[in-house]
Motif scaffolding. Structure first.
Motif, PDB file in Angstrom:
ATOM      1  N   ILE A 235      -6.665 -51.382  18.032  1.00 40.25           N
ATOM      2  CA  ILE A 235      -6.295 -50.253  19.256  1.00 40.25           C
ATOM      3  C   ILE A 235      -4.867 -49.996  19.323  1.00 40.25           C
ATOM      4  O   ILE A 235      -4.252 -48.926  19.444  1.00 40.25           O
ATOM      5  N   LYS A 236      -4.035 -51.045  18.873  1.00 40.05           N
ATOM      6  CA  LYS A 236      -2.676 -50.801  18.720  1.00 40.05           C
ATOM      7  C   LYS A 236      -2.062 -49.839  17.853  1.00 40.05           C
ATOM      8  O   LYS A 236      -0.949 -49.331  18.111  1.00 40.05           O
ATOM      9  N   LYS A 237      -2.952 -49.480  17.032  1.00 40.53           N
ATOM     10  CA  LYS A 237      -2.543 -48.441  15.954  1.00 40.53           C
ATOM     11  C   LYS A 237      -3.186 -47.029  16.392  1.00 40.53           C
ATOM     12  O   LYS A 237      -3.208 -46.111  15.555  1.00 40.53           O
ATOM     13  N   THR A 238      -3.671 -46.875  17.722  1.00 44.43           N
ATOM     14  CA  THR A 238      -4.328 -45.570  18.214  1.00 44.43           C
ATOM     15  C   THR A 238      -3.458 -45.092  19.298  1.00 44.43           C
ATOM     16  O   THR A 238      -2.600 -46.013  19.798  1.00 44.43           O
ATOM     17  N   LYS A 239      -3.853 -43.866  19.779  1.00 43.45           N
ATOM     18  CA  LYS A 239      -3.269 -43.390  21.099  1.00 43.45           C
ATOM     19  C   LYS A 239      -3.484 -44.055  22.262  1.00 43.45           C
ATOM     20  O   LYS A 239      -2.975 -43.777  23.433  1.00 43.45           O
ATOM     21  N   TYR A 240      -4.501 -45.326  22.225  1.00 43.70           N
ATOM     22  CA  TYR A 240      -4.646 -45.808  23.274  1.00 43.70           C
ATOM     23  C   TYR A 240      -3.715 -47.117  23.518  1.00 43.70           C
ATOM     24  O   TYR A 240      -3.773 -48.118  24.332  1.00 43.70           O
TER      25      TYR A 240
END
Length: 396
Positions: A252-257
């Motif tokens: 998730i750290k690598k996503t828009k969230y």
């Protein structure tokens, strides 16, 4: 509440006085789902006038063992399971029922051979030794017991005959999953530093891709901005699969969230990796305000049924295995799209639908009676009825 399709029990021996000789070949004493199903059925089978024996099969993973991966059953239940004798090497049975992984279709000395299996992605190609099935007739004659209509499709795609693939639901044990009193719930919450005004979401199981835990984490993070009283409890099975929640948080750290991963949101994610007894698991379900399974693919999905038995409403993906037992009076369904790939079939849960469903429960736009939920699971899907149907399958 009435099930979509009730599991009808019967009195299998009302028509015959002959003693059926049954040998189960499977796993005991660990908490893998196949072993849990096997052990619950074994306990029920001991109540029948059958000659029952059990041959222990090697665990799929050589590192699994009874201490590290214990089943969590009560002392009384484990004594019953342990009391079932081993068969003699050349002993002949009316029925041999194999319930382990990978699937074993080798010929047996029994009159009837049944093999249990689940097909999460509706593809069983890697679930058995394909060299055993060079003969197409062997495939068509093989008797399969699987856990849902979704899972059945995987066996049909592999060439098995529809009439020989029997759908047998999983069940719940009434003595293990039940509603506890409010005082006890409050004490458990206090130990976990959960306030009375917190809204608790829970999910239990392996953190593998098919479980869709990434959808639930993102939904929680988005909702946490509006509902600061939100708590997420995740019970993984890292003792079996070595997969834990941190892997998904890192993704998730690598996503828009990624910006939603802050101190406030992370402190209210409770991750439980240690093995729990059945009693502890029941406590977890009881302190939850709703149970969420945003799965991509499941062969059955037993934990939502256990949560219901404990009086907790469920939110599950629409279109999959849980359709077999879901009715609108027990929770909400997540809209999804069916995805057909070359080697797998799965669902793509709609994130907006998941978020809206959780919000409806938080805002009490959907309210459920815990006794009705528990009765639905316990009356329609108890292991006694499931095992009665299993006996009927053996007899036909």
């Amino acid at each position: 509440l009435v099930a979509n399709e009730k599991v009808e029990g019967s009195t299998p021996f009302a028509r015959s006085k002959k003693i059926m000789k049954i040998c189960i070949e499977g796993w005991r004493k660990i908490n893998h789902s196949y072993a849990l199903v096997n052990q619950r059925q074994l306990i029920e089978l001991t109540k029948y006038p059958v000659l029952l024996k059990h041959r222990d099969v090697s665990f799929y993973n050589k590192n699994w063992n009874e201490k590290k991966n214990f089943n969590g059953f009560s002392i009384e239940d484990n004594l019953i399971i342990d009391s079932i004798e081993f068969p003699k090497e050349d002993e002949i049975f009316d029925v041999i029922y194999r319930i382990s992984f990978p699937y074993n279709f080798k010929k047996s000395l029994s009159k009837k051979l049944f093999v249990f299996g689940t097909s999460e992605y509706q593809n069983i190609k890697d679930h058995y030794n394909q060299s055993e099935f060079n003969d197409k007739k062997l495939i068509s004659d093989q008797r399969i017991i699987t856990t849902s209509n979704w899972s059945k499709q995987g066996f049909l795609k592999a060439g098995f005959t529809s009439s020989n693939v029997q759908v047998l639901s999983c069940g719940v044990d009434k003595k293990s999953f039940y509603i506890i009193d409010q005082q006890k719930k409050d004490l458990i919450k206090k130990k976990l530093n959960i306030r009375k005004d917190n809204f608790v979401i829970s999910s239990v199981g392996a953190m593998s891709e098919n479980k869709g835990i990434d959808y639930l984490l993102i939904a929680y993070l988005i909702l946490k901005k509006k509902y600061n009283n939100l708590i997420l409890i995740l019970k993984d099975q890292s003792n079996l699969y070595n997969i834990n929640v941190s892997e998904y948080l890192n993704k998730i750290k690598k996503t828009k969230y990624s910006h939603l991963l802050n101190e406030n949101s992370l402190k209210d994610i409770i991750i439980i990796s240690k093995n729990l007894s059945i009693q502890m698991l029941n406590d977890l379900y009881n302190i939850s305000d709703c149970y969420v399974s945003s799965y991509r693919a499941e062969g059955f999905n037993m934990t939502p049924l256990e949560a219901l038995s404990s009086g907790t409403p469920i939110i599950v993906t629409k279109g999959g295995s849980t359709d077999d037992y879901f009715i609108e009076e027990i929770g909400l369904q997540i809209e999804s799209n069916l995805i057909e790939l070359k080697d797998k079939t799965m669902l793509d849960p709609n994130l907006d639908s998941l978020i809206a469903n959780i919000a409806m429960m938080i805002d009490k736009k959907k309210v459920y009676n815990s006794i009705d939920l528990s009765n639905y699971a316990q009356n329609n899907y108890n292991w006694s009825k499931i095992t009665a149907k299993l006996i009927d399958i053996f007899k036909k």
